[in-house]
Design a protein around this motif. Structure first.
Motif, PDB file in Angstrom:
ATOM      1  N   TYR A  38       0.852  -1.198   0.000  1.00 55.93           N
ATOM      2  CA  TYR A  38       0.000   0.000   0.000  1.00 55.93           C
ATOM      3  C   TYR A  38       0.883   1.242   0.000  1.00 55.93           C
ATOM      4  O   TYR A  38       1.743   1.404   0.865  1.00 55.93           O
ATOM      5  CB  TYR A  38      -0.906  -0.029   1.239  1.00 55.93           C
ATOM      6  CG  TYR A  38      -1.686   1.240   1.494  1.00 55.93           C
ATOM      7  CD1 TYR A  38      -2.328   1.926   0.470  1.00 55.93           C
ATOM      8  CD2 TYR A  38      -1.805   1.746   2.789  1.00 55.93           C
ATOM      9  CE1 TYR A  38      -3.047   3.080   0.719  1.00 55.93           C
ATOM     10  CE2 TYR A  38      -2.533   2.902   3.054  1.00 55.93           C
ATOM     11  CZ  TYR A  38      -3.145   3.564   2.008  1.00 55.93           C
ATOM     12  OH  TYR A  38      -3.863   4.714   2.252  1.00 55.93           O
ATOM     13  N   ASN A  39       0.662   2.111  -0.973  1.00 54.02           N
ATOM     14  CA  ASN A  39       1.453   3.339  -1.090  1.00 54.02           C
ATOM     15  C   ASN A  39       0.715   4.492  -0.429  1.00 54.02           C
ATOM     16  O   ASN A  39      -0.228   5.053  -0.985  1.00 54.02           O
ATOM     17  CB  ASN A  39       1.733   3.663  -2.551  1.00 54.02           C
ATOM     18  CG  ASN A  39       2.557   4.941  -2.697  1.00 54.02           C
ATOM     19  OD1 ASN A  39       3.145   5.422  -1.732  1.00 54.02           O
ATOM     20  ND2 ASN A  39       2.601   5.484  -3.903  1.00 54.02           N
ATOM     21  N   LYS A  40       1.161   4.876   0.758  1.00 60.24           N
ATOM     22  CA  LYS A  40       0.582   6.000   1.475  1.00 60.24           C
ATOM     23  C   LYS A  40       1.369   7.289   1.216  1.00 60.24           C
ATOM     24  O   LYS A  40       1.038   8.348   1.760  1.00 60.24           O
ATOM     25  CB  LYS A  40       0.563   5.684   2.979  1.00 60.24           C
ATOM     26  CG  LYS A  40      -0.409   6.517   3.790  1.00 60.24           C
ATOM     27  CD  LYS A  40      -0.369   6.082   5.258  1.00 60.24           C
ATOM     28  CE  LYS A  40      -1.198   7.015   6.120  1.00 60.24           C
ATOM     29  NZ  LYS A  40      -1.015   6.738   7.557  1.00 60.24           N
ATOM     30  N   CYS A  41       2.415   7.217   0.392  1.00 52.71           N
ATOM     31  CA  CYS A  41       3.213   8.401   0.061  1.00 52.71           C
ATOM     32  C   CYS A  41       2.403   9.345  -0.829  1.00 52.71           C
ATOM     33  O   CYS A  41       1.483   8.921  -1.541  1.00 52.71           O
ATOM     34  CB  CYS A  41       4.488   8.009  -0.678  1.00 52.71           C
ATOM     35  SG  CYS A  41       5.546   6.798   0.146  1.00 52.71           S
ATOM     36  N   PRO A  42       2.767  10.621  -0.853  1.00 53.76           N
ATOM     37  CA  PRO A  42       2.079  11.565  -1.737  1.00 53.76           C
ATOM     38  C   PRO A  42       2.595  11.506  -3.175  1.00 53.76           C
ATOM     39  O   PRO A  42       2.165  12.299  -4.013  1.00 53.76           O
ATOM     40  CB  PRO A  42       2.386  12.926  -1.092  1.00 53.76           C
ATOM     41  CG  PRO A  42       3.697  12.724  -0.420  1.00 53.76           C
ATOM     42  CD  PRO A  42       3.702  11.304   0.074  1.00 53.76           C
ATOM     43  N   LYS A  64       4.919  -0.144 -10.835  1.00 58.52           N
ATOM     44  CA  LYS A  64       4.608   1.196 -10.345  1.00 58.52           C
ATOM     45  C   LYS A  64       3.344   1.155  -9.499  1.00 58.52           C
ATOM     46  O   LYS A  64       2.366   0.489  -9.863  1.00 58.52           O
ATOM     47  CB  LYS A  64       4.411   2.162 -11.518  1.00 58.52           C
ATOM     48  CG  LYS A  64       4.126   3.603 -11.084  1.00 58.52           C
ATOM     49  CD  LYS A  64       3.972   4.519 -12.305  1.00 58.52           C
ATOM     50  CE  LYS A  64       3.689   5.957 -11.891  1.00 58.52           C
ATOM     51  NZ  LYS A  64       3.562   6.864 -13.065  1.00 58.52           N
ATOM     52  N   LEU A  65       3.378   1.882  -8.362  1.00 59.87           N
ATOM     53  CA  LEU A  65       2.233   1.940  -7.473  1.00 59.87           C
ATOM     54  C   LEU A  65       1.911   3.408  -7.189  1.00 59.87           C
ATOM     55  O   LEU A  65       2.705   4.126  -6.586  1.00 59.87           O
ATOM     56  CB  LEU A  65       2.539   1.200  -6.170  1.00 59.87           C
ATOM     57  CG  LEU A  65       1.381   0.932  -5.204  1.00 59.87           C
ATOM     58  CD1 LEU A  65       0.290   0.087  -5.871  1.00 59.87           C
ATOM     59  CD2 LEU A  65       1.895   0.224  -3.956  1.00 59.87           C
ATOM     60  N   ALA A  66       0.768   3.851  -7.652  1.00 61.45           N
ATOM     61  CA  ALA A  66       0.367   5.255  -7.502  1.00 61.45           C
ATOM     62  C   ALA A  66       0.014   5.559  -6.047  1.00 61.45           C
ATOM     63  O   ALA A  66      -0.254   4.655  -5.255  1.00 61.45           O
ATOM     64  CB  ALA A  66      -0.826   5.552  -8.403  1.00 61.45           C
ATOM     65  N   PRO A  67      -0.006   6.848  -5.673  1.00 63.61           N
ATOM     66  CA  PRO A  67      -0.387   7.212  -4.303  1.00 63.61           C
ATOM     67  C   PRO A  67      -1.775   6.684  -3.933  1.00 63.61           C
ATOM     68  O   PRO A  67      -2.694   6.680  -4.758  1.00 63.61           O
ATOM     69  CB  PRO A  67      -0.371   8.748  -4.333  1.00 63.61           C
ATOM     70  CG  PRO A  67       0.569   9.094  -5.440  1.00 63.61           C
ATOM     71  CD  PRO A  67       0.388   8.025  -6.471  1.00 63.61           C
ATOM     72  N   ASN A  68      -1.902   6.217  -2.690  1.00 60.41           N
ATOM     73  CA  ASN A  68      -3.163   5.725  -2.145  1.00 60.41           C
ATOM     74  C   ASN A  68      -3.718   4.514  -2.892  1.00 60.41           C
ATOM     75  O   ASN A  68      -4.925   4.252  -2.857  1.00 60.41           O
ATOM     76  CB  ASN A  68      -4.215   6.839  -2.113  1.00 60.41           C
ATOM     77  CG  ASN A  68      -3.811   7.978  -1.209  1.00 60.41           C
ATOM     78  OD1 ASN A  68      -3.376   7.761  -0.085  1.00 60.41           O
ATOM     79  ND2 ASN A  68      -3.942   9.204  -1.708  1.00 60.41           N
ATOM     80  N   ALA A  70      -3.192   0.176  -3.708  1.00 60.98           N
ATOM     81  CA  ALA A  70      -2.681  -1.051  -3.107  1.00 60.98           C
ATOM     82  C   ALA A  70      -2.591  -2.151  -4.161  1.00 60.98           C
ATOM     83  O   ALA A  70      -3.328  -2.141  -5.161  1.00 60.98           O
ATOM     84  CB  ALA A  70      -3.575  -1.492  -1.959  1.00 60.98           C
ATOM     85  N   TYR A  71      -1.693  -3.100  -3.928  1.00 67.03           N
ATOM     86  CA  TYR A  71      -1.509  -4.228  -4.853  1.00 67.03           C
ATOM     87  C   TYR A  71      -1.255  -5.467  -4.002  1.00 67.03           C
ATOM     88  O   TYR A  71      -0.368  -5.462  -3.136  1.00 67.03           O
ATOM     89  CB  TYR A  71      -0.320  -3.958  -5.778  1.00 67.03           C
ATOM     90  CG  TYR A  71      -0.118  -4.979  -6.872  1.00 67.03           C
ATOM     91  CD1 TYR A  71      -0.718  -4.817  -8.114  1.00 67.03           C
ATOM     92  CD2 TYR A  71       0.679  -6.105  -6.664  1.00 67.03           C
ATOM     93  CE1 TYR A  71      -0.529  -5.748  -9.127  1.00 67.03           C
ATOM     94  CE2 TYR A  71       0.876  -7.042  -7.670  1.00 67.03           C
ATOM     95  CZ  TYR A  71       0.263  -6.857  -8.896  1.00 67.03           C
ATOM     96  OH  TYR A  71       0.441  -7.782  -9.895  1.00 67.03           O
ATOM     97  N   SER A  72      -2.042  -6.522  -4.227  1.00 64.62           N
ATOM     98  CA  SER A  72      -1.931  -7.734  -3.418  1.00 64.62           C
ATOM     99  C   SER A  72      -1.266  -8.865  -4.195  1.00 64.62           C
ATOM    100  O   SER A  72      -1.475  -9.023  -5.402  1.00 64.62           O
ATOM    101  CB  SER A  72      -3.309  -8.189  -2.931  1.00 64.62           C
ATOM    102  OG  SER A  72      -3.844  -7.268  -2.004  1.00 64.62           O
TER     103      SER A  72
END
Length: 257
Positions: A38-42, A64-68, A70-72
């Motif tokens: 989970y990407n909680k970064c801005p 790549k994981l965008a802000p807010n 998640a990837y399981s």
């Protein structure tokens, strides 16, 4: 106060959605372990994944994981490996490029390669009876990370939290700093081993045992800021967490609100 209330409500709903996602995965893959990134970064994060020796590669080793977002991933039984976040990345249509921190040879898909230090690591080893996991600063720090377990079906063990919530880049000693290309920002904090390449800091040679390799002034800074993370090679007693029949949430920038 209204803005703060909305922010807390949004966070609560986001976490509830993630937990529900983990629960659904556990029902679908009965007995399997699910790890959710989970990407909680801005800003975007490019997670890197390196399997242990002889273990299968997951998600081609990176994405790549965008802000807010998640990837399981479903972890194979007895899988072991490490996860880290790459930051400031740019890749072309062929998946070639580079990252400001955590780069794995200039590739979007790390394909088994590790991240270049300094990089915060989340490490996990699944066992037949018990899982072991930790967040490590032994290779330095670039992004805050945490591991939150969720027990799936009961079992012994504390299933405790592990991680580094503090932003070490804002308190990194000058001799350990990695700065942005324009020199304006600290983007990562080296380990003392990487900065000075000394057996005392690397726990090698005559310092290659828990008895001879003790905390240093630098590792104590890391430990004070992040007591639930590895601060140097032999920081085992306060850094390894265990869980039985757990699923795991790995969060990038857990300190970000």
């Amino acid at each position: 106060m209204a803005v703060l209330h909305r922010s807390l409500l949004t966070l609560s709903l986001t976490l509830a959605s993630l937990f529900a996602h983990i629960l659904v995965n556990d029902i679908i893959f009965a007995g399997a372990t699910t790890i959710t990134l989970y990407n909680k970064c801005p800003h975007p994060v490019w997670p890197g994944i390196q399997p242990g020796a002889g273990q299968p590669l997951l998600a081609r080793g990176g994405f790549k994981l965008a802000p807010n977002k998640a990837y399981s991933l479903r972890l194979p039984p007895l899988w072991s490996g490490r996860f880290w976040g790459r930051h400031g990345c740019a890749f072309d249509a062929n998946g070639r490029g580079r990252c400001a921190t955590g780069d794995c040879g200039g590739a979007l898909f790390c394909a088994g390669a590790g991240g270049a230090p300094p990089a915060t690591l989340a490490e996990i080893t699944l066992g037949s009876e018990q899982d072991f996991y930790d967040v490590s600063l032994v290779d330095g720090y670039n992004l805050g990370m945490s591991i939150t377990p969720f027990r799936a079906g009961g079992g012994p063990g504390k299933c405790s939290y592990a991680g580094c919530i503090s932003d070490l880049n804002v308190m990194c000693p000058a001799s350990l700093q990695v700065r942005s290309g324009d020199g304006r920002r600290v983007v990562a904090c080296k380990s003392a081993c990487s900065a000075f390449n000394s057996p005392r800091y690397c726990c090698t040679g005559q310092f290659g045992s828990p008895q001879s390799c003790k905390p240093t002034a630098y590792s104590k800074i890391f430990k004070a800021a992040c007591p639930k993370a590895y601060s140097y090679a032999y920081d085992d007693p306060t850094s390894i967490a265990t869980c039985t029949r757990g699923n795991y949430l790995v969060t990038f920038c857990p300190h970000h609100r």
